[in-house]
Enzyme design. Structure first.
Site, PDB file in Angstrom:
ATOM      1  N   LEU A  28      37.143  28.707  25.243  1.00 50.14           N
ATOM      2  CA  LEU A  28      37.920  27.785  26.073  1.00 50.14           C
ATOM      3  C   LEU A  28      37.067  27.070  27.116  1.00 50.14           C
ATOM      4  O   LEU A  28      37.042  25.857  27.197  1.00 50.14           O
ATOM      5  CB  LEU A  28      39.046  28.548  26.793  1.00 50.14           C
ATOM      6  N   THR A  29      36.387  27.850  27.911  1.00 46.54           N
ATOM      7  CA  THR A  29      35.632  27.247  29.013  1.00 46.54           C
ATOM      8  C   THR A  29      34.701  28.285  29.640  1.00 46.54           C
ATOM      9  O   THR A  29      34.751  29.458  29.285  1.00 46.54           O
ATOM     10  CB  THR A  29      36.620  26.720  30.087  1.00 46.54           C
ATOM     11  N   PHE A  33      31.359  32.309  36.673  1.00 45.06           N
ATOM     12  CA  PHE A  33      30.568  33.447  36.223  1.00 45.06           C
ATOM     13  C   PHE A  33      30.933  33.917  34.830  1.00 45.06           C
ATOM     14  O   PHE A  33      30.353  34.867  34.330  1.00 45.06           O
ATOM     15  CB  PHE A  33      30.780  34.631  37.177  1.00 45.06           C
ATOM     16  N   LYS A  56      37.890  37.343  28.914  1.00 42.17           N
ATOM     17  CA  LYS A  56      36.887  36.874  29.871  1.00 42.17           C
ATOM     18  C   LYS A  56      35.650  37.727  29.670  1.00 42.17           C
ATOM     19  O   LYS A  56      35.730  38.964  29.690  1.00 42.17           O
ATOM     20  CB  LYS A  56      37.454  37.051  31.289  1.00 42.17           C
ATOM     21  N   ASP A 159      42.128  33.925  48.372  1.00 44.16           N
ATOM     22  CA  ASP A 159      41.642  32.699  47.747  1.00 44.16           C
ATOM     23  C   ASP A 159      42.771  31.995  47.001  1.00 44.16           C
ATOM     24  O   ASP A 159      42.586  31.533  45.869  1.00 44.16           O
ATOM     25  CB  ASP A 159      40.455  33.023  46.834  1.00 44.16           C
TER      26      ASP A 159
HETATM   27  N1  LIG Z   1      44.312  33.953  31.408  1.00 42.89           N
HETATM   28  C1  LIG Z   1      43.851  32.745  31.155  1.00 42.89           C
HETATM   29  N2  LIG Z   1      44.472  31.952  30.290  1.00 42.89           N
HETATM   30  C2  LIG Z   1      44.008  30.703  30.025  1.00 42.89           C
HETATM   31  N3  LIG Z   1      42.917  30.169  30.618  1.00 42.89           N
HETATM   32  C3  LIG Z   1      42.262  30.927  31.501  1.00 42.89           C
HETATM   33  C4  LIG Z   1      42.679  32.244  31.821  1.00 42.89           C
HETATM   34  N4  LIG Z   1      41.841  32.742  32.721  1.00 42.89           N
HETATM   35  C5  LIG Z   1      40.950  31.791  32.975  1.00 42.89           C
HETATM   36  N5  LIG Z   1      41.191  30.697  32.255  1.00 42.89           N
HETATM   37  C6  LIG Z   1      40.426  29.451  32.260  1.00 42.89           C
HETATM   38  O1  LIG Z   1      39.073  29.745  32.542  1.00 42.89           O
HETATM   39  C7  LIG Z   1      38.651  29.113  33.747  1.00 42.89           C
HETATM   40  C8  LIG Z   1      37.681  29.999  34.482  1.00 42.89           C
HETATM   41  O2  LIG Z   1      38.289  31.239  34.703  1.00 42.89           O
HETATM   42  P1  LIG Z   1      38.037  32.067  36.035  1.00 42.89           P
HETATM   43  O3  LIG Z   1      38.351  31.199  37.203  1.00 42.89           O
HETATM   44  O4  LIG Z   1      38.779  33.345  35.923  1.00 42.89           O
HETATM   45  O5  LIG Z   1      36.480  32.325  35.891  1.00 42.89           O
HETATM   46  P2  LIG Z   1      35.475  32.590  37.025  1.00 42.89           P
HETATM   47  O6  LIG Z   1      34.153  32.788  36.397  1.00 42.89           O
HETATM   48  O7  LIG Z   1      36.022  33.658  37.906  1.00 42.89           O
HETATM   49  O8  LIG Z   1      35.462  31.193  37.747  1.00 42.89           O
HETATM   50  P3  LIG Z   1      35.421  30.859  39.279  1.00 42.89           P
HETATM   51  O9  LIG Z   1      34.922  32.062  39.966  1.00 42.89           O
HETATM   52  O10 LIG Z   1      34.506  29.696  39.305  1.00 42.89           O
HETATM   53  O11 LIG Z   1      36.839  30.524  39.639  1.00 42.89           O
HETATM   54  C9  LIG Z   1      39.938  28.840  34.502  1.00 42.89           C
HETATM   55  O12 LIG Z   1      39.798  27.734  35.343  1.00 42.89           O
HETATM   56  C10 LIG Z   1      40.934  28.584  33.393  1.00 42.89           C
HETATM   57  O13 LIG Z   1      40.862  27.237  32.976  1.00 42.89           O
END
Ligand SMILES: Nc1ncnc2c1ncn2[C@@H]1O[C@H](COP(=O)(O)OP(=O)(O)OP(=O)(O)O)[C@@H](O)[C@H]1O
Length: 639
Positions: A28-29, A33, A56, A159
């Site tokens: 997805l993306t 981190f 994740k 946050d």
């Molecule tokens: N449960 C989920 N379902 C669908 N998409 C998700 C989910 N969790 C995260 N995402 C997608 O993944 C992206 C990044 O997730 P997340 O914010 O948890 O990662 P991160 O590494 O903690 O990023 P950051 O610390 O920069 O916010 C989110 O902006 C969202 O688009």
């Protein structure tokens, strides 16, 4: 942290995460981190009955970072039954094969098929959100926050922002990203604690959503549920106007509390009043999460979902003011005194811990008890455990003398106030409880925010089996704040100037973009790093030595004042830099020379920087050498 670079999984890759078999469906993306995938899981999630989940994947370089994630997972696990929180399914950590000393962490959670709230908002740039939509989003997110504040002791998200809300397949708005969660942080009592709290706040919160008590720690107020409420106010404003109220003014504006409403879109006065009532400087005067939900529900013309939270209610005969305060003071002390392991919060819906508020709710409900729903009225009759909690907390946490003095002060205040209405009473109790948090002195270091890597006992190898370790063990909440990976940078979303308050909103607003933005306060990074180092040395040598530090009140005051001045100065510098006209900015780019700040504004950097001489008059400037012919309008071929 230095994030190791890893490739993404191919579609169809099979993995085991905890007790789940996982097959990657789609990449997805990548977040700050993490890599995020949609995946098929077996067995399906018993909570949602779905076999599609979100995976994740994070590589963490060391154990402290692993602790951070572990704590995030623990928070998710505690909140998993709440409809408005992204639901946790399973997790798993293993030593990474390729990167020495690092760990690979997998977290399975509910898949929010409709993506982020920010994406939804981006589809509505032209046709902004209607008031009923805003209230719906706000209500659901507030319910997610209520689940955190209802834990015992409460968890503070820290946050809350548009970016941290996702939308499920059935269109529910869900709070996510629990990486900044902590317990109540009492006011720091010495310069070391102060530096530490400051550093912690900068790492774990987003600048525009910070409450005044976060921006100005020197006010000596606790960081508690009311800081989340402030963030909800900013969140609400951004839902309405696609920008934050202090976007332009920054920290000074947050501290002065001055903001304006753009003329468009035209929302009801009730909605604007709600924003005004949340964004008040004094945390005691902000509504608590339940009061906020009530206001939203009234505006929605629906019953308040507060009954889902089951605020504890005391039978009339058991309640008097003394008890009421006893309960509230105790709860506050519990929150403060707690070492705040995440194990301690009890997801006990029948006993929420923001006691001033709960107590007030109780009082409100007494008045209404004849007409109230029975489900909210079963405090000690149907839940003996709740009563037990109450008496236990009174007996084991408090120093009786301190408690007595707190009590008598409160009684005096209550008498003085001659409260005639529940609203007034609520304010008095709320403010007393807040003061109690403020004034109560404990011989404890700020354990709840000290990172785990400073605590040798918690980083023992036995916690980490060689190969695989399911993320089930609880950690101190302190580990949440060791997100040193952000390094003074935050991923922040903001609208461009076309939608700033006061600017013309008739122009087509540009897209809400994710952009990497350095924190406005550039000198802060140094301050923080320095303080961090000194703190670490200090705590390593003697982690319990805070109370032995001999600092006179005046020294502390001076130190606080100096830091505040430095911070404000450096903030001012960055705010000026923000306002820097584009022309000047491009001039800077082209010449590479620094641009002088407005005269009269002294900054901490100014002191160090050499003064920039005024430009020489034209006639004194050296004449450029004559241009070679081929550059003087004559083509080489014409020669
Ligand atoms: N449960 C989920 N379902 C669908 N998409 C998700 C989910 N969790 C995260 N995402 C997608 O993944 C992206 C990044 O997730 P997340 O914010 O948890 O990662 P991160 O590494 O903690 O990023 P950051 O610390 O920069 O916010 C989110 O902006 C969202 O688009």
């Amino acid at each position: 942290m230095n994030q190791p670079q890893i490739g993404t999984y191919n579609v169809g890759t099979q993995l085991t995460v905890g007790s789940h078999q996982v097959e990657i469906v789609k990449y997805l993306t990548s977040g700050g981190f993490a890599q995020v995938y949609s995946a098929l899981i077996s067995p399906p999630d018993p909570h949602s009955h779905s076999n599609i989940a979100c995976l994740k994947r994070v590589i963490v370089p060391d154990k402290p970072s692993l602790n951070t994630l572990r704590a995030e997972v623990d928070a998710m696990r505690l909140l998993r039954n709440n409809r408005y929180v992204v639901s946790y399914i399973d997790s798993h950590a293993a030593k990474a094969m390729l990167h020495n000393g690092s760990y690979e962490v997998f977290v399975l959670m509910e898949y929010c098929e409709r993506g982020g709230l920010i994406d939804f908002m981006n589809t509505r740039l032209q046709n902004r959100l209607h008031e009923f939509e805003i209230l719906q989003i706000m209500s659901q997110v507030t319910q997610g926050v209520a689940a955190m504040h209802a834990l015992q002791p409460p968890l503070i998200h820290r946050d809350i922002k548009i970016e941290n809300v996702l939308i499920s397949a059935n269109n529910e708005y869900k709070l996510c990203d629990f990486g900044s969660v902590c317990g109540v942080i009492r006011p720091p009592r010495n310069p070391q604690e102060l530096s530490y709290v400051q550093q912690d706040i900068f790492k774990n919160t987003t600048a525009q959503y910070r409450s005044p008590e976060m921006v100005d720690i020197f006010r000596g107020l606790p960081i508690d549920e009311k800081s989340d409420i402030w963030a909800l106010g900013i969140f609400l404003y951004k839902l309405c106007y696609y920008t934050t109220p202090f976007e332009k003014g920054g920290e000074p504006a947050i501290l002065s509390g001055h903001f304006e409403f753009p003329p468009y879109p035209d929302y009801s006065e009730q909605l604007r009043d709600l924003i005004r009532d949340i964004l008040v400087q004094n945390p005691c005067q902000r509504p608590n999460v339940y009061q906020l939900l009530k206001r939203i529900s009234i505006m929605q013309n629906v019953p308040c979902p507060i009954s889902d939270i089951q605020v504890p209610q005391a039978p009339d005969s058991h309640l008097n003011l003394t008890e009421l305060h006893q309960l509230s003071a105790t709860q506050n002390i519990r929150s403060l005194n707690s070492h705040s392991t995440i194990e301690r919060p009890i997801p006990n819906a029948a006993f929420q811990s923001s006691m001033p508020d709960a107590a007030t709710q109780t009082l409100f409900s007494r008045k209404k008890s004849q007409t109230s729903d029975n489900t909210t009225l079963n405090y000690s009759a149907e839940n003996p455990q709740t009563s037990l909690d109450k008496s236990e907390s009174v007996s084991h946490v408090l120093d009786p003398l301190l408690f007595e003095s707190g009590m008598s002060n409160t009684s005096k205040s209550l008498n003085r106030a001659k409260v005639s209405s529940t609203t007034k009473l609520k304010q008095v109790i709320d403010s007393e409880a807040h003061n109690f948090r403020h004034n109560y002195t404990m011989n404890l270091p700020l354990r709840n925010i000290i990172p785990q890597d400073d605590d040798s006992s918690s980083s023992s190898d036995e916690l980490y089996p060689e190969d695989v370790d399911k993320l089930e063990k609880t950690q101190s909440l302190g580990s949440y704040i060791s997100r040193d990976n952000k390094k003074g940078e935050s991923v922040k979303e903001s609208l461009t100037s076309s939608s700033l308050p006061g600017s013309s909103l008739t122009a087509t607003p540009t897209k809400l973009d994710l952009k990497l933005e350095t924190l406005p306060n550039s000198t802060f990074v140094n301050t923080v790093d320095n303080s961090k180092n000194s703190f670490r040395n200090f705590s390593k040598s003697n982690p319990l030595a805070y109370d032995d530090v001999s600092v006179s009140r005046q020294d502390l005051k001076n130190s606080i004042r100096q830091r505040m001045l430095d911070k404000l100065n450096s903030s001012e510098e960055s705010f000026n830099a923000r306002k820097m006209p584009k022309a000047k900015a491009s001039e800077k780019e082209s010449t590479g020379k620094p641009i002088a700040l407005k005269p009269g504004i002294s900054t901490s950097k100014d002191k160090k920087a050499k003064p920039i001489p005024p430009p020489k008059p034209l006639h004194l400037r050296p004449k450029p050498p004559p241009k070679p012919l081929f550059l003087a309008g004559q083509k080489l071929s014409e020669k």
